[in-house]
Enzyme design. Structure first.
Site, PDB file in Angstrom:
ATOM      1  CG  ASP A  14      -1.867  -1.199   1.200  1.00  0.00           C
ATOM      2  OD1 ASP A  14      -2.231  -1.668   0.108  1.00  0.00           O
ATOM      3  OD2 ASP A  14      -2.198  -1.685   2.303  1.00  0.00           O
ATOM      4  CE  LYS A  17       2.429  -2.515  -4.302  1.00  0.00           C
ATOM      5  NZ  LYS A  17       2.066  -2.133  -2.922  1.00  0.00           N
ATOM      6  N   GLY A  41      -4.509  -4.426  -3.787  1.00  0.00           N
ATOM      7  CA  GLY A  41      -5.506  -3.390  -4.063  1.00  0.00           C
ATOM      8  C   GLY A  41      -4.746  -2.147  -4.480  1.00  0.00           C
ATOM      9  CG  HIS A  42      -2.026  -2.217  -6.979  1.00  0.00           C
ATOM     10  ND1 HIS A  42      -1.122  -2.805  -7.820  1.00  0.00           N
ATOM     11  CD2 HIS A  42      -1.740  -2.698  -5.735  1.00  0.00           C
ATOM     12  CE1 HIS A  42      -0.329  -3.608  -7.112  1.00  0.00           C
ATOM     13  NE2 HIS A  42      -0.699  -3.565  -5.861  1.00  0.00           N
ATOM     14  CD  GLN A 225       0.738  -9.011  -2.397  1.00  0.00           C
ATOM     15  OE1 GLN A 225       1.426  -9.682  -3.152  1.00  0.00           O
ATOM     16  NE2 GLN A 225      -0.518  -8.714  -2.690  1.00  0.00           N
TER      17      GLN A 225
HETATM   18  P1  GDP Z   1      -0.774   0.264  -3.553  1.00  0.00           P
HETATM   19  O1  GDP Z   1      -1.371  -1.009  -3.043  1.00  0.00           O
HETATM   20  O2  GDP Z   1       0.686   0.350  -3.307  1.00  0.00           O
HETATM   21  O3  GDP Z   1      -1.115   0.538  -4.987  1.00  0.00           O
HETATM   22  O4  GDP Z   1      -1.436   1.426  -2.688  1.00  0.00           O
HETATM   23  P2  GDP Z   1      -2.996   1.570  -2.325  1.00  0.00           P
HETATM   24  O5  GDP Z   1      -3.735   2.009  -3.526  1.00  0.00           O
HETATM   25  O6  GDP Z   1      -3.481   0.365  -1.607  1.00  0.00           O
HETATM   26  O7  GDP Z   1      -2.918   2.710  -1.231  1.00  0.00           O
HETATM   27  C1  GDP Z   1      -2.397   3.972  -1.514  1.00  0.00           C
HETATM   28  C2  GDP Z   1      -3.485   5.022  -1.210  1.00  0.00           C
HETATM   29  O8  GDP Z   1      -2.897   6.301  -1.149  1.00  0.00           O
HETATM   30  C3  GDP Z   1      -4.535   5.102  -2.306  1.00  0.00           C
HETATM   31  O9  GDP Z   1      -5.749   5.488  -1.736  1.00  0.00           O
HETATM   32  C4  GDP Z   1      -3.998   6.209  -3.217  1.00  0.00           C
HETATM   33  O10 GDP Z   1      -5.024   6.884  -3.945  1.00  0.00           O
HETATM   34  C5  GDP Z   1      -3.380   7.141  -2.201  1.00  0.00           C
HETATM   35  N1  GDP Z   1      -2.212   7.897  -2.653  1.00  0.00           N
HETATM   36  C6  GDP Z   1      -1.216   7.506  -3.500  1.00  0.00           C
HETATM   37  N2  GDP Z   1      -0.256   8.449  -3.571  1.00  0.00           N
HETATM   38  C7  GDP Z   1      -0.655   9.445  -2.752  1.00  0.00           C
HETATM   39  C8  GDP Z   1      -0.060  10.697  -2.350  1.00  0.00           C
HETATM   40  O11 GDP Z   1       1.030  11.075  -2.758  1.00  0.00           O
HETATM   41  N3  GDP Z   1      -0.765  11.465  -1.458  1.00  0.00           N
HETATM   42  C9  GDP Z   1      -1.959  11.084  -0.956  1.00  0.00           C
HETATM   43  N4  GDP Z   1      -2.572  11.892  -0.092  1.00  0.00           N
HETATM   44  N5  GDP Z   1      -2.544   9.918  -1.313  1.00  0.00           N
HETATM   45  C10 GDP Z   1      -1.891   9.114  -2.172  1.00  0.00           C
HETATM   46  P1  IMO Z   2      -0.924  -4.234  -2.199  1.00  0.00           P
HETATM   47  O1  IMO Z   2      -0.458  -4.800  -3.510  1.00  0.00           O
HETATM   48  C1  IMO Z   2      -0.963  -4.624   2.141  1.00  0.00           C
HETATM   49  C2  IMO Z   2      -1.084  -8.684   3.769  1.00  0.00           C
HETATM   50  C3  IMO Z   2      -2.333  -9.138   4.488  1.00  0.00           C
HETATM   51  C4  IMO Z   2      -1.723 -10.083   5.512  1.00  0.00           C
HETATM   52  C5  IMO Z   2      -0.596 -10.748   4.709  1.00  0.00           C
HETATM   53  C6  IMO Z   2      -0.969 -12.101   4.122  1.00  0.00           C
HETATM   54  O2  IMO Z   2      -2.207  -3.511  -2.279  1.00  0.00           O
HETATM   55  O3  IMO Z   2       0.166  -3.450  -1.544  1.00  0.00           O
HETATM   56  P2  IMO Z   2      -2.469 -12.843   2.054  1.00  0.00           P
HETATM   57  O4  IMO Z   2      -3.930 -12.633   1.775  1.00  0.00           O
HETATM   58  O5  IMO Z   2      -1.567 -12.284   1.020  1.00  0.00           O
HETATM   59  O6  IMO Z   2      -2.135 -14.259   2.377  1.00  0.00           O
HETATM   60  O7  IMO Z   2      -2.199 -12.014   3.417  1.00  0.00           O
HETATM   61  O8  IMO Z   2      -0.287  -9.850   3.666  1.00  0.00           O
HETATM   62  N1  IMO Z   2      -1.314  -8.180   2.382  1.00  0.00           N
HETATM   63  C7  IMO Z   2      -1.226  -6.893   2.045  1.00  0.00           C
HETATM   64  N2  IMO Z   2      -1.022  -5.798   2.799  1.00  0.00           N
HETATM   65  N3  IMO Z   2      -1.082  -4.507   0.800  1.00  0.00           N
HETATM   66  C8  IMO Z   2      -1.264  -5.597   0.039  1.00  0.00           C
HETATM   67  O9  IMO Z   2      -1.249  -5.549  -1.319  1.00  0.00           O
HETATM   68  C9  IMO Z   2      -1.386  -6.858   0.651  1.00  0.00           C
HETATM   69  N4  IMO Z   2      -1.592  -8.116   0.198  1.00  0.00           N
HETATM   70  C10 IMO Z   2      -1.530  -8.916   1.276  1.00  0.00           C
HETATM   71  O10 IMO Z   2      -2.997  -8.058   5.100  1.00  0.00           O
HETATM   72  O11 IMO Z   2      -1.128  -9.356   6.545  1.00  0.00           O
HETATM   73 MG    MG Z   3      -2.913  -1.655  -1.818  1.00  0.00          MG
END
Ligand code: GDP
Ligand code: IMO
Ligand code: MG
Length: 429
Positions: A14, A17, A41-42, A225
């Site tokens: 998270d 990416k 979850g991207h 991840q």
């Molecule tokens: P990922 O799994 O690495 O793709 O990240 P996620 O999408 O799960 O979580 C990142 C969250 O931060 C999302 O809600 C994005 O919209 C948000 N986000 C990404 N870059 C920025 C930033 O520079 N500033 C803020 N405030 N939010 C951001």
């Molecule tokens: P993105 O790509 C954050 C965490 C779960 C749990 C552990 C194992 O959005 O960054 P799993 O279901 O993979 O066997 O769970 O890994 N986890 C993540 N945490 N971002 C993710 O993906 C994750 N995918 C799995 O919360 O701790």
């Molecule tokens: Mg994510």
């Protein structure tokens, strides 16, 4: 010159990416997922419109870009279909541009049941998985028991394999976990549906990547991840079940290490973790709550609240080494706006003495107490900044310190969720 770039998370996922991949896809011809599954979850935001992707590479919102799912990804065809439908409704054409490797292990309903049964059995020591069947699907792959995408297209073979697999898992579900079992005929029927979904999408992903590289095209490898969730190098057993590292990009897509030109490590300006497991810099005070609310730190896959803490430069240094990170992208800098002081963990202690664990597994991490360095915060907004010159001196000092501690220069700084909220320091392409 064409370039192949790996983008990966350096923390516990998270990091942002999805946003970075979407933004860089402007200059790429293909985006490849190489590990994980729909546990990811991207989030992508384009002009206030949010799209959350779990399986489909984050390049899909750019017309004409090829999106490839490599053999390292565990694939749930129903989840894929749901995502294709969601994108179709938004007017994004997917079918023409998405290709899936026939070697992807399948996630079947019994994997989800097993994931839930395992977590329940672990009780207080539950990993806090996403409950998507990821671990059990990888277990089946490694035990050489699993079904792969290609198997769906040979019905007698697939049915015969299912008889053994279902028999095995039902025994475990019933006898060991005391859970409900699954119906063999249901699985056979489902495999027909899955074959139908996947038939038009299957292609030799490895060959496609090689052809693109030979044609001087730019490719992005999108990690899911993060480094600390890596099955080998993460905070075991509180990890996911795949290699999330840059090295995984090769094995999980069918390309050689020599074809990777750059490894971009995505670093959230603070740290978050969702699920169980140790987290040395975790905050339990109002600063932690403030990071969670300003950063909207709720899971994009499960909606769970993410735990928040300061940046851990020791873990980052390790992530840089084991991934061979050649450039950093700092995200969510804006979330730190208006804090009085900002802390960075620069060393660990244990019982007040310096501590340098041999292995960064869960047990060692549990003993790590953070040793902090304090930096002055800034009182201005950095939200949406697109030029380095727009940043306050204190924000720049924080960024320079990250460069110094990690030994890697910053290519990109993200200052908001939108594609455009980005400062480019060094062009990645
Ligand atoms: P990922 O799994 O690495 O793709 O990240 P996620 O999408 O799960 O979580 C990142 C969250 O931060 C999302 O809600 C994005 O919209 C948000 N986000 C990404 N870059 C920025 C930033 O520079 N500033 C803020 N405030 N939010 C951001
Ligand atoms: P993105 O790509 C954050 C965490 C779960 C749990 C552990 C194992 O959005 O960054 P799993 O279901 O993979 O066997 O769970 O890994 N986890 C993540 N945490 N971002 C993710 O993906 C994750 N995918 C799995 O919360 O701790
Ligand atoms: Mg994510």
């Amino acid at each position: 010159m064409s370039r192949s770039v790996v983008i990966l998370g350096t923390q516990w996922g998270d990091e942002g990416k999805g946003k970075v991949v979407d933004m860089l896809t402007e200059q790429a011809d293909a985006v490849v997922r190489f590990q994980g599954g729909h546990n990811a979850g991207h989030t992508i935001v384009v002009e206030d419109q949010q799209t959350i992707l779990h399986l489909i590479p984050s390049g899909i919102l750019h017309d004409g870009v090829e999106c490839l799912i490599g053999n390292g990804v565990v694939l749930a065809p129903d989840a894929l279909q749901e995502e294709i439908t969601m994108l179709d409704r938004k007017g994004v054409q997917v079918a023409e541009r998405l290709r899936v490797s026939p070697a992807c292990p399948l996630i079947m309903p019994y994997h989800i049941l097993l994931d839930q049964a395992r977590e329940k059995k672990r009780g207080k020591t539950a990993i806090g998985t996403t409950g998507r069947g990821i671990g059990p699907a990888y277990e089946d792959k490694v035990s050489r028991r699993g079904l792969r995408v290609a198997d769906l297209f040979d019905e007698p073979y697939c049915n015969q394999r299912l008889e053994d697999i279902v028999d095995y898992h039902n025994f475990v579900l019933r006898e060991y976990f005391g859970f409900d079992t699954i119906d063999l005929d249901d699985m056979k029927g489902l495999s027909r549906d899955y074959a139908e979904i996947l038939a038009p999408l299957v292609a030799d992903v490895s060959a496609r990547i090689h052809a693109l590289q030979a044609d001087n095209r730019n490719i992005l490898f999108e990690g899911a991840q993060g480094t600390l969730l890596d099955i080998d190098h993460g905070t075991y057993p509180f990890v996911t079940s795949s290699n999330t590292l840059a090295g995984g990009a090769c094995a999980g897509s069918g390309t050689g290490p020599g074809s990777i030109d750059h490894v971009l490590g995505v670093v959230k300006a603070y740290t978050t973790r969702v699920g169980g497991g140790p987290f040395p810099t975790e905050l339990f005070d109002d600063v932690g709550e403030r990071l969670a609310s300003r950063g909207k730190e709720f899971g994009a896959t499960t909606g769970r609240a993410r735990r928040c803490g300061w940046l851990d430069a020791v873990a980052l240094g390790r992530a840089v080494r084991i991934n061979g990170v050649t450039g950093l992208c700092i995200t969510k800098l804006d979330v730190l706006d208006r804090l009085e002081t900002i802390k960075i963990c620069t060393a660990y202690a244990c019982g007040g003495r310096p501590f340098d664990p041999l292995l960064m597994d869960g047990r060692a991490f549990e003993r790590c107490e953070p040793v902090y360095e304090e930096l002055e915060g800034w009182q201005e907004s950095t939200s949406g900044a697109t030029e380095l010159s727009q940043l306050p001196e204190q924000a720049k000092a924080y960024l320079y310190r990250i460069e110094e501690l990690s030994g890697v220069s910053i290519d990109l700084i993200s200052t908001g969720p939108d594609r455009g909220h980005t400062i480019v320091c060094n062009a990645v392409y």
